[in-house]
Design a protein around this motif. Structure first.
Motif, short mmCIF file in Angstrom:
data_model
loop_
_atom_site.label_atom_id
_atom_site.label_comp_id
_atom_site.label_asym_id
_atom_site.label_seq_id
_atom_site.Cartn_x
_atom_site.Cartn_y
_atom_site.Cartn_z
N ASP B 63 31.64 49.12 39.60
CA ASP B 63 32.93 49.67 40.05
C ASP B 63 33.91 50.03 38.92
N HIS B 64 33.82 49.37 37.78
CA HIS B 64 34.88 49.59 36.79
C HIS B 64 34.84 50.98 36.16
N VAL B 65 33.64 51.39 35.76
CA VAL B 65 33.49 52.75 35.25
C VAL B 65 32.31 53.36 35.99
N GLY B 99 32.64 50.86 45.46
CA GLY B 99 34.10 50.89 45.45
C GLY B 99 34.61 49.69 44.69
N VAL B 100 35.92 49.60 44.55
CA VAL B 100 36.54 48.52 43.78
C VAL B 100 36.18 47.16 44.43
N CYS B 101 35.65 46.26 43.60
CA CYS B 101 35.08 45.00 44.09
C CYS B 101 35.95 44.26 45.12
N HIS B 102 37.23 44.08 44.80
CA HIS B 102 38.06 43.26 45.69
C HIS B 102 38.50 44.02 46.94
N ALA B 103 38.12 45.27 47.03
CA ALA B 103 38.38 46.02 48.26
C ALA B 103 37.08 46.10 49.08
N GLY B 120 33.33 37.13 37.98
CA GLY B 120 33.80 37.30 36.60
C GLY B 120 34.89 38.35 36.57
N ASP B 121 35.99 38.04 37.25
CA ASP B 121 37.08 39.00 37.35
C ASP B 121 38.33 38.24 37.79
N SER B 122 39.41 38.40 37.05
CA SER B 122 40.58 37.55 37.31
C SER B 122 41.20 37.78 38.68
N HIS B 123 41.04 38.97 39.25
CA HIS B 123 41.69 39.25 40.54
C HIS B 123 40.86 38.81 41.75
N THR B 124 39.87 37.97 41.50
CA THR B 124 39.08 37.38 42.58
C THR B 124 39.97 36.60 43.55
N GLY B 306 46.02 53.53 43.68
CA GLY B 306 44.68 53.01 43.93
C GLY B 306 44.60 51.55 43.53
N THR B 307 43.44 51.09 43.13
CA THR B 307 43.13 49.75 42.62
C THR B 307 42.97 48.69 43.71
N CYS B 308 42.55 47.50 43.27
CA CYS B 308 42.33 46.39 44.18
C CYS B 308 43.63 45.86 44.75
N THR B 309 44.76 46.25 44.18
CA THR B 309 46.05 45.81 44.70
C THR B 309 46.51 46.70 45.84
N THR B 367 36.93 53.85 42.20
CA THR B 367 36.61 53.17 40.93
C THR B 367 37.86 52.52 40.38
N CYS B 368 37.68 51.57 39.46
CA CYS B 368 38.83 50.95 38.78
C CYS B 368 39.42 51.94 37.78
N GLY B 369 38.54 52.55 36.99
CA GLY B 369 38.91 53.62 36.07
C GLY B 369 40.13 53.38 35.22
N ALA B 370 41.22 54.07 35.57
CA ALA B 370 42.42 54.06 34.73
C ALA B 370 43.15 52.72 34.77
N CYS B 371 42.93 51.93 35.80
CA CYS B 371 43.64 50.65 35.95
C CYS B 371 43.52 49.80 34.69
N LEU B 372 42.34 49.82 34.08
CA LEU B 372 42.16 49.05 32.86
C LEU B 372 41.92 49.97 31.66
N GLY B 373 42.36 51.20 31.80
CA GLY B 373 42.32 52.12 30.66
C GLY B 373 40.93 52.51 30.22
N SER B 389 48.94 49.43 40.54
CA SER B 389 48.01 48.37 40.12
C SER B 389 48.76 47.05 39.89
N ASN B 390 48.15 46.15 39.13
CA ASN B 390 48.70 44.80 39.03
C ASN B 390 49.03 44.33 37.61
N ARG B 391 48.75 45.14 36.61
CA ARG B 391 48.99 44.68 35.23
C ARG B 391 49.71 45.73 34.41
N GLY B 395 49.35 48.55 26.49
CA GLY B 395 48.07 49.21 26.25
C GLY B 395 47.06 49.09 27.38
N ARG B 396 47.43 48.46 28.48
CA ARG B 396 46.49 48.22 29.58
C ARG B 396 45.81 49.51 30.07
N MET B 397 46.60 50.57 30.23
CA MET B 397 46.02 51.82 30.74
C MET B 397 45.77 52.82 29.62
#
Ligand code: SF4
Lengths: 176, 426
Positions: B63-65, B99-103, B120-124, B306-309, B367-373, B389-391, B395-397
């Motif tokens: 999902d991330h890329v 799709g985005v894991c937490h969704a 292995g993802d903090s937004h679990t 977008g994003t899991c948020t 996808t997560c894509g831009a959420c984590l840059g 998003s949530n962060r 430099g996050r994005m």
């Protein structure tokens, strides 16, 4: 196998240093720990700190403030420390996932009260700071020039067992 | 003394207590994505332990890329894909279905009240919305989870956040959670479970509850949780109807997880949200939060929805309502990434995608894509993004980029004007 702890310290005098700063997301595409080596703390902007500098290259201990390692769960943060021989982090407090990741990798995330961190930071004025860790005695000795400071620290029995086993995989493998 | 939801789940899953205060729990779900799992897989292979504890309890997504953007991300996807095939993991979501894991995992009905969940993802922590104990972990915990089906935690203390009053029109779960984080601080809930309670939560949809729980980690929380109720049962019903005779029976069963009235809390926060304005972050920490009125007029370069948020259908509906018949300001670019294929299809069917495209938005795949840059909308040095998003880390994005977190409604209004805007003033 238990790792080596202590050594020469670098000071990151700020709270809430996050794992994006320790290892930016763009390097998460690497599939080996070793490949992360050059990118340690690349995105950390802090007065006097140079991610490419000699001080960081020589350091094996990181000293910082509150909530160290917050943010993303990426174990790439402890890994990038590991492959750069930084096996000891000393801070006022940690984000839970980072702290657990350190112990899971058999490394030390030592928590000291603010006053102790203040004293450690102040030691820099006397020269390069060398830290010795006595895991069994739960003591840290920091030396700079003719100055010397000692601090005791708490560590849970579980975290100590992980460090001694060399990490969580080793511990769990024997037990479960 | 009564027990909290988290304590009840710990009791029910306790496998070992190797040392006082360390609880090793058996796991109901181990979730995997392509960024943090490949190194665990490689290590298992290297140790000659390339096994999984229970393929039905593993849920796997790229999902991330995705689709992969270069050789490195293609290699990560391939490692995960080959592993999922090798172990015949039935629930593996690849390009076209991902799709985005937490969704996507909640949408498939994988998360149930009383479950223990790691990834292995903090937004679990998002999955706590179902009354589960769901925690983000690192790759080593994930590796042991995959191999042995266990994970170690310290005994959980809980913080109870009572959300009282009533939300005014145009104020959403995202505004509430941003405000809660500003009150707790970025480490105010470290080693704690945040229990979201009160009439505001009772009235929230599962989507809104997931938005709340998603950001528990931004206050340092191990998990965010909501108590299971009829809303939880209704959401899960398509997946659980064979397990229970009726919805009432399901509710009765799930109610055993609800925190006891005399449970003890580390801290109780009473928040009346009646006068709450939409909230927006400034600076580079998620607890740097201001009412939108103090941020309005701030120019942005990109809008990211977008994003899991906030990439779920409810979020897209809120945006579409504001965007309908309008276009994005010429000074900005808008990007929307529906969080799952189902959300994308529903948005298509409801005419929402049309509204986005007519307004000039770029619609990307889930996808997560831009959420984590990493892809699909990375910022250039000095650029500013209004994001759902949530962060908002530095430099996050994208290196040198700035992120303002906000609700989908505020992001929509900002897209139209090109500067941070309170949607209620349009
Ligand atoms: S959408 Fe963003 S915060 Fe959520 S899982 Fe993906 S990268 Fe992480």
């Amino acid at each position: 196998m238990q790792k080596k702890f202590g050594g020469s310290a670098i000071f990151l005098d700020r709270s809430d240093i996050n794992t994006d700063e320790i290892i930016p997301a763009k390097y998460l595409t690497e599939v080996t720990k070793e490949a992360l080596t050059p990118y340690i703390l690349e995105d950390l902007t802090l007065a006097g700190f140079d991610p490419q500098g000699e001080e960081l290259k020589n350091a094996t201990v990181v000293v910082s403030r509150e909530n160290f390692g917050c943010g993303s769960s990426r174990e790439h943060a402890p890994w990038v420390f590991e492959v750069n021989d930084v096996h000891t982090v000393i801070a006022e407090s940690y984000a839970r996932i980072f702290r657990q990741n350190m112990f899971n990798c058999g490394m030390l995330a030592i928590e000291l009260p603010k006053e102790a961190i203040d004293q450690l930071m102040a030691l820099q004025q006397s020269g390069k700071v060398e830290v010795a860790v006595d895991l069994d005695g739960q003591q840290i000795t920091a030396k700079a020039g003719s100055e010397k400071k000692q601090f005791s620290f708490e560590i849970s029995q579980f975290d100590k067992a992980l460090v001694k086993a060399g990490g969580w995989v080793e511990f769990a493998d024997v037990r479960y | 003394m009564g027990k909290t939801l988290a304590e009840k789940i710990f009791d029910a899953h306790l496998k070992d207590e190797p040392f006082p205060g360390t609880k090793v729990l058996s796991l109901d779900r181990v979730l995997c994505h392509e960024i943090t799992t490949p190194v665990a897989i490689a290590d298992l292979v290297w140790r000659n332990k390339d096994r999984v504890f229970d393929r039905d309890k593993l849920k796997v997504v790229i999902d991330h890329v995705t689709p992969s953007k270069d050789s490195k991300t293609a290699t990560q996807a391939k490692i995960l894909r080959d592993w999922a095939r090798r172990h015949e993991i039935p629930d593996f979501f690849d390009v076209g279905q991902n799709g985005v894991c937490h969704a996507i995992f909640p949408e498939k009905g994988y998360i149930r009240p009383g479950f223990t969940v790691i990834m292995g993802d903090s937004h679990t922590c998002t999955h706590g919305a179902f009354g589960a104990f769901a925690a983000g972990v690192g790759t080593t915990d994930l590796e042991v989870g995959i191999l042995k089906g266990v994970c170690a935690f310290r005994e959980p203390a809980s913080i109870r956040v009572n959300l009282n009053g009533s939300l005014s029109r145009g104020v959403f779960a995202k505004d509430v959670i941003l405000y809660v984080i500003s009150q707790l601080g970025v480490n105010g809930a470290t080693d704690r479970v945040i229990e979201f309670r009160g009439p505001i939560v009772d009235e929230m949809s599962m989507e809104a509850r997931m938005t709340l729980c998603n950001m528990a980690i931004e206050a340092g929380g191990t998990s965010g949780v909501c108590m299971p109720d009829m809303t939880t049962v209704e959401y899960l019903w398509p997946f659980i109807q064979d397990e229970f005779a009726s919805k009432e029976a399901a509710l009765k069963d799930y109610s055993k997880w609800i925190s006891d009235a005399d449970a003890s809390y580390d801290k109780v926060l009473d928040i009346d949200v009646s006068n709450l304005e939409p909230q927006v972050t400034f600076d580079y920490k998620p607890d740097c939060v201001k009412p939108v009125s103090e941020m309005s007029g701030t120019p942005v370069d990109q809008i990211y929805i977008g994003t899991c948020t906030n990439g779920r259908i409810e979020d897209l509906r809120q945006v579409a309502e504001i965007l309908k018949g309008k276009t994005v300001a010429s000074s900005v670019r808008g990007i929307v990434s529906p969080a799952t294929p189902k959300i994308f299809k529903d948005a298509l069917a409801e005419g929402i995608i049309q509204i986005f495209m007519d307004a000039g938005f770029c619609v990307t795949n889930p996808t997560c894509g831009a959420c984590l840059g990493m892809s699909n909308g990375v910022l250039a040095e000095g650029e500013v993004c209004a994001s759902t998003s949530n962060r908002n880390f530095n430099g996050r994005m994208g290196k040198g980029g700035m992120v303002h977190l906000m609700s989908p409604a505020t992001a929509a209004a900002t897209a139209i004007t090109g500067v941070i805007t309170d949607a209620r003033t349009l």
